[in-house]
Write a protein that holds these residues in place. Sequence first.
Motif, short mmCIF file in Angstrom:
data_model
loop_
_atom_site.label_atom_id
_atom_site.label_comp_id
_atom_site.label_asym_id
_atom_site.label_seq_id
_atom_site.Cartn_x
_atom_site.Cartn_y
_atom_site.Cartn_z
N VAL A 413 -66.66 17.10 115.17
CA VAL A 413 -66.83 18.82 114.75
C VAL A 413 -67.60 18.83 113.63
O VAL A 413 -68.38 19.69 113.44
CB VAL A 413 -65.24 19.44 114.79
N LEU A 414 -67.46 18.33 112.38
CA LEU A 414 -68.22 18.17 111.22
C LEU A 414 -69.46 17.94 111.45
O LEU A 414 -70.38 18.65 111.01
CB LEU A 414 -67.65 17.26 110.23
N LEU A 415 -69.71 16.98 112.30
CA LEU A 415 -71.32 16.42 112.59
C LEU A 415 -71.77 17.48 113.39
O LEU A 415 -73.18 17.77 113.05
CB LEU A 415 -71.06 15.31 113.32
N ILE A 416 -71.31 18.25 114.22
CA ILE A 416 -71.94 19.37 114.78
C ILE A 416 -72.44 20.45 114.16
O ILE A 416 -73.46 20.69 113.97
CB ILE A 416 -71.22 19.45 116.05
N ALA A 417 -71.39 20.71 113.03
CA ALA A 417 -71.71 21.77 112.12
C ALA A 417 -72.89 21.31 111.28
O ALA A 417 -73.75 22.34 110.92
CB ALA A 417 -70.31 22.27 111.38
N VAL A 418 -72.80 20.21 110.65
CA VAL A 418 -73.75 19.92 109.67
C VAL A 418 -74.91 19.62 110.25
O VAL A 418 -76.11 20.02 109.66
CB VAL A 418 -73.24 18.50 108.87
#
Length: 474
Positions: A413-418
Amino acid sequence: MTDTLRPTAVPAAAPEPGASPQKLKRSIGVVGGTLLTLSCVTPASTLFVVVPDLFGDLGTATALTIAIGSLLCIGVAFCYSELGTLIPSAGGEYAMVSTLAGRLAGWLVFVLSLLVVVIVPPVIAMGTADYLAPLVHLDPSIAGAGVMLLATLAGLLDLRANAWITGVFLVLEVIAAAVVAVLGFSHAQRGAGSLVSMQVAGAHGHTDTVTAMLVVSGLAIALFVTQGFSTAVYLSEELENPRTSVSRTVLATLAISTVIILVPVAAITMGAPDLAALTSGDIGGMVEAWSNSAVGTFVSLCVALAIINAGIVMVIQNSRVLFASARDKAWPGPVNRGLSKLGRFGSPWVATLVVGVPGAALCFVNLDTLYGVTGVSVTGMYILVAVAALLARRGTHGERSAWRMPLWPAIPVLLIAVLAYVLSQQEVSYLLWTGGITAAATLYWALYLRPHPETRWIISVPDDSSPDSSPSGD
């Protein structure tokens, strides 16, 4: 390196038409896979070919940007490790994403991966001429074409033999990177604080400040710097005991390549005579100034070998992707049959020629926007892989034996956002180039692949329980 020498069963005769899809031989373990994957990262050629452009844009912030990119790649490596052990296929990203997120998503990942791995080898190969200059002056296009043809011939060999070839070259390029690091640190002009000083040489001798937005924009290229660790999933069909060896290879490669690249970058930043010299990115000139012409020549020749090494591994990787796409019926029938043929050494020889020969031709084409398009493609591909990782534990997939990442689902999830934010900060022209190619690929999907779900783009994941997949003992 004993795993690269382990006897392998003689491959079975080619299957008759209508039989199950051909499978590649499982002939390498973690060490051999790591050697091949590290060679695709090609630390020395990355240091001497890609990093100078980052120095020109980011100056003293280059090391910081690469470090941030490497931290992001840890999360990406977790996604690749879990998906690569869950779905061990030479198709790599597209097989993983298709299986978990749908056929269209997998097709788009396939197209993005082709943008990354087909165009990059000839462009890097053209850099060979610069580093052969101490011995002979060659036209960059001719030198690059020669490297691509040599890499194509090597790609026709057995993968075990290529593990040894690339392993020897890899040692030389690591030595070159180590020499640069030692010379840079021993001639340090500034302290470790310079690594976060955020300065770049401007026009007329002025010093400009590197903004946070410039760092974010540079992250797309920084992700590309260590991107080759994903090669491990392309080799997963040829790795022994892929359920454990894929994750080991991915994570080991990322860790080693980050050290090999980041340490010399820090040394160059601290040892550059002045900010203008650092921003110029003339690493070869700095090495010669720190030592003498003999050392400069040695490093240049090691870099030339590193580029040849990268060409060999990239041809191997790309041919496996094309082989898998043909096996999965991505193309018209005659094309599928040709690309899926295996040679006497067990390598997909037609796919290897299809990758290598056009790659030699591309050395005569002007590709100024290469790195921008590549950065956008890598970022988009990583986003789709992270989406697939979010779906990797649904239904029966969650019950299968596979390496599982920690902190799921927070990491994807964090990867997708960043990564979505990084993508939004790229130049419009690069986004348009990549978007146009993606749109054309979507049209091909809509008109040819989607109407024939039973006979086209049928994702096959080979069974890894065959005798050749026995644990390697690594």
